[in-house]
Design a protein around this motif. Sequence first.
Motif, PDB file in Angstrom:
ATOM      1  N   TYR A 181      -3.616   0.417  -3.195  1.00 27.43           N
ATOM      2  CA  TYR A 181      -3.367  -0.851  -2.670  1.00 27.43           C
ATOM      3  C   TYR A 181      -2.951  -1.887  -3.910  1.00 27.43           C
ATOM      4  O   TYR A 181      -3.444  -1.805  -5.021  1.00 27.43           O
ATOM      5  CB  TYR A 181      -4.715  -1.559  -2.140  1.00 27.43           C
ATOM      6  N   SER A 233       0.741  -1.265   0.247  1.00 23.63           N
ATOM      7  CA  SER A 233      -0.066   0.059  -0.033  1.00 23.63           C
ATOM      8  C   SER A 233       1.018   1.106  -0.045  1.00 23.63           C
ATOM      9  O   SER A 233       1.913   1.234   0.265  1.00 23.63           O
ATOM     10  CB  SER A 233      -0.975  -0.123   1.142  1.00 23.63           C
ATOM     11  N   TYR A 277      -0.908  -1.756   7.228  1.00 27.82           N
ATOM     12  CA  TYR A 277      -0.935  -0.884   5.920  1.00 27.82           C
ATOM     13  C   TYR A 277       0.452  -0.229   5.527  1.00 27.82           C
ATOM     14  O   TYR A 277       0.978  -0.825   4.718  1.00 27.82           O
ATOM     15  CB  TYR A 277      -2.148   0.077   5.761  1.00 27.82           C
TER      16      TYR A 277
END
Length: 249
Positions: A118, A70, A230
């Motif tokens: 992403y 990400s 993330y």
Amino acid sequence: MTDAVTEELRRALGALDVEAVRRTYWEQNESVWLERWLPGPLVERLVADVERVRPTMHRNYIPKHKKGGSVSYYALIEQAPAIVALYRAPEFREFLSAVTGQTLLLCPDSDPHACALYFYTEPGDHIGFHYDTSYYRSARYTVLVGLVERSSSRLVCQLYKGVPGRPPVEVSLKTDPGTFILFNGDKLWHAITPLGAGEERVSLTMEFVVDPTMSPFKRFVSNMKDSIAYFGFRSVFGGRPAGKPALSR
Ligand SMILES: [Fe+2]
């Protein structure tokens, strides 16, 4: 850049039957998708941003939940002018507000998740079933835009999950470049199925809220989740825009 993105967005919105989109959104328990809606020239600008920020991608792996890469809003603000222009375009928010029936606002610049890319680039990259739970004081609305789609991965959604007296309906969506998906994060149970060998998938996610404030405790939980799941600790706690306190939202 902002003007070009706005112009292409206006054209796409002008060709859309917003009332029909709104109806479908409500018929599908606050979710709707438009296949290959965003025009080619706009998608090309967004994909050029993808390639520019690709080296800053942070990969992570949480067993049984997610694996992938990400790029946070912080990096996008610095290096992805078309993506940021789309996220911030007032016309875009007006459209989303008309569909959802809520006056939607941007998330603060200090939220790494406000607008993020992403990357699914290695075999098995995926994300398990989840809601896009809001840490803000209001509901959170997610917009997902397909940008690179050379994969057998699918966005699998269970509509009506948790609606009394209504059996869930599963749909499997291919997020082709320009495909747009909007949903209320608390209502749509969704997952991305694992990437196959030699495949690639990149999607853009944008987050909108009614109330962009967050309690200090939820802010802490959200930052920890963003760091671990993330963007990495350095990005969330050390790479924020200048002048922004670490835990400010
Ligand atoms: Fe999600």
